[in-house]
Design a protein around this motif. Sequence first.
Motif, PDB file in Angstrom:
ATOM      1  N   PHE A  39       0.829  -1.207   0.000  1.00 22.34           N
ATOM      2  CA  PHE A  39       0.000   0.000   0.000  1.00 22.34           C
ATOM      3  C   PHE A  39       0.864   1.258   0.000  1.00 22.34           C
ATOM      4  N   SER A  40       1.977   1.225   0.685  1.00 23.06           N
ATOM      5  CA  SER A  40       2.897   2.359   0.692  1.00 23.06           C
ATOM      6  C   SER A  40       3.412   2.639  -0.723  1.00 23.06           C
ATOM      7  N   ILE A  41       3.816   1.594  -1.429  1.00 25.02           N
ATOM      8  CA  ILE A  41       4.283   1.744  -2.810  1.00 25.02           C
ATOM      9  C   ILE A  41       3.151   2.267  -3.698  1.00 25.02           C
ATOM     10  N   MET A  42       1.960   1.729  -3.508  1.00 28.35           N
ATOM     11  CA  MET A  42       0.816   2.184  -4.298  1.00 28.35           C
ATOM     12  C   MET A  42       0.569   3.680  -4.085  1.00 28.35           C
ATOM     13  N   THR A  43       0.729   4.135  -2.863  1.00 27.71           N
ATOM     14  CA  THR A  43       0.520   5.556  -2.566  1.00 27.71           C
ATOM     15  C   THR A  43       1.549   6.407  -3.289  1.00 27.71           C
ATOM     16  N   ARG A  44       2.805   5.979  -3.273  1.00 29.91           N
ATOM     17  CA  ARG A  44       3.851   6.733  -3.982  1.00 29.91           C
ATOM     18  C   ARG A  44       3.581   6.730  -5.486  1.00 29.91           C
ATOM     19  N   ILE A  45       3.157   5.584  -6.006  1.00 32.89           N
ATOM     20  CA  ILE A  45       2.823   5.502  -7.431  1.00 32.89           C
ATOM     21  C   ILE A  45       1.650   6.431  -7.753  1.00 32.89           C
ATOM     22  N   ALA A  46       0.655   6.466  -6.879  1.00 32.05           N
ATOM     23  CA  ALA A  46      -0.529   7.296  -7.113  1.00 32.05           C
ATOM     24  C   ALA A  46      -0.170   8.772  -7.266  1.00 32.05           C
ATOM     25  N   PHE A  47       0.772   9.259  -6.436  1.00 36.01           N
ATOM     26  CA  PHE A  47       1.181  10.656  -6.563  1.00 36.01           C
ATOM     27  C   PHE A  47       1.845  10.919  -7.912  1.00 36.01           C
ATOM     28  N   GLU A  48       2.656   9.992  -8.364  1.00 36.64           N
ATOM     29  CA  GLU A  48       3.310  10.142  -9.678  1.00 36.64           C
ATOM     30  C   GLU A  48       2.294  10.056 -10.810  1.00 36.64           C
ATOM     31  N   CYS A  49       1.311   9.172 -10.668  1.00 36.82           N
ATOM     32  CA  CYS A  49       0.262   9.057 -11.689  1.00 36.82           C
ATOM     33  C   CYS A  49      -0.498  10.369 -11.813  1.00 36.82           C
ATOM     34  N   GLU A  50      -0.802  10.961 -10.683  1.00 32.70           N
ATOM     35  CA  GLU A  50      -1.514  12.234 -10.696  1.00 32.70           C
ATOM     36  C   GLU A  50      -0.657  13.308 -11.369  1.00 32.70           C
ATOM     37  N   GLN A  51       0.634  13.300 -11.071  1.00 31.88           N
ATOM     38  CA  GLN A  51       1.564  14.257 -11.675  1.00 31.88           C
ATOM     39  C   GLN A  51       1.587  14.115 -13.202  1.00 31.88           C
ATOM     40  N   GLN A  52       1.558  12.865 -13.678  1.00 34.18           N
ATOM     41  CA  GLN A  52       1.603  12.599 -15.116  1.00 34.18           C
ATOM     42  C   GLN A  52       0.216  12.624 -15.754  1.00 34.18           C
ATOM     43  N   ASN A  53      -0.817  12.782 -14.928  1.00 39.85           N
ATOM     44  CA  ASN A  53      -2.202  12.741 -15.396  1.00 39.85           C
ATOM     45  C   ASN A  53      -2.470  11.469 -16.204  1.00 39.85           C
ATOM     46  N   HIS A  54      -2.023  10.369 -15.631  1.00 39.11           N
ATOM     47  CA  HIS A  54      -2.196   9.064 -16.270  1.00 39.11           C
ATOM     48  C   HIS A  54      -2.375   8.032 -15.160  1.00 39.11           C
ATOM     49  N   HIS A  55      -3.456   7.288 -15.195  1.00 35.85           N
ATOM     50  CA  HIS A  55      -3.832   6.459 -14.056  1.00 35.85           C
ATOM     51  C   HIS A  55      -3.959   4.989 -14.458  1.00 35.85           C
ATOM     52  N   PRO A  56      -3.339   4.113 -13.680  1.00 34.86           N
ATOM     53  CA  PRO A  56      -3.325   2.687 -14.028  1.00 34.86           C
ATOM     54  C   PRO A  56      -4.606   1.964 -13.634  1.00 34.86           C
ATOM     55  N   ASN A  57      -4.797   0.823 -14.251  1.00 31.69           N
ATOM     56  CA  ASN A  57      -5.742  -0.163 -13.746  1.00 31.69           C
ATOM     57  C   ASN A  57      -4.883  -1.045 -12.847  1.00 31.69           C
ATOM     58  N   TRP A  58      -5.265  -1.183 -11.595  1.00 29.55           N
ATOM     59  CA  TRP A  58      -4.455  -2.013 -10.719  1.00 29.55           C
ATOM     60  C   TRP A  58      -5.309  -2.785  -9.745  1.00 29.55           C
ATOM     61  N   GLU A  59      -4.706  -3.843  -9.248  1.00 29.87           N
ATOM     62  CA  GLU A  59      -5.383  -4.712  -8.293  1.00 29.87           C
ATOM     63  C   GLU A  59      -4.387  -5.061  -7.194  1.00 29.87           C
ATOM     64  N   ASN A  60      -4.843  -4.910  -5.958  1.00 32.99           N
ATOM     65  CA  ASN A  60      -4.013  -5.227  -4.811  1.00 32.99           C
ATOM     66  C   ASN A  60      -4.718  -6.265  -3.957  1.00 32.99           C
ATOM     67  N   VAL A  61      -4.040  -7.377  -3.719  1.00 34.67           N
ATOM     68  CA  VAL A  61      -4.518  -8.394  -2.794  1.00 34.67           C
ATOM     69  C   VAL A  61      -3.371  -8.682  -1.844  1.00 34.67           C
TER      70      VAL A  61
END
Length: 94
Positions: A39-61
Amino acid sequence: MKKLSNTEITNALKELPGWSHQEDHIEKSFKFMDFKEAFSIMTRIAFECEQQNHHPNWENVYNNLTIKLNTHDAGGVTEKDIRLAQTIESIVNK
């Protein structure tokens, strides 16, 4: 943004170990020590996605994260997806 050809995608993925080309997207699965790390990695990725205005399809289990990237407007993989995959790799491999 222009959709990349299969050859262009294959060449780009040579620099992105573990990423694969599936129909209209590229994807990779990651495994972390536990849910908190994932979840920590996902949060860091989310900030970068927002910066690039490009959002992944992802699944976390629990400690597993699968990320799928494509550019919906282009109907497939574009340079935007390759750049985001590179960014994701830099975050995960810190």
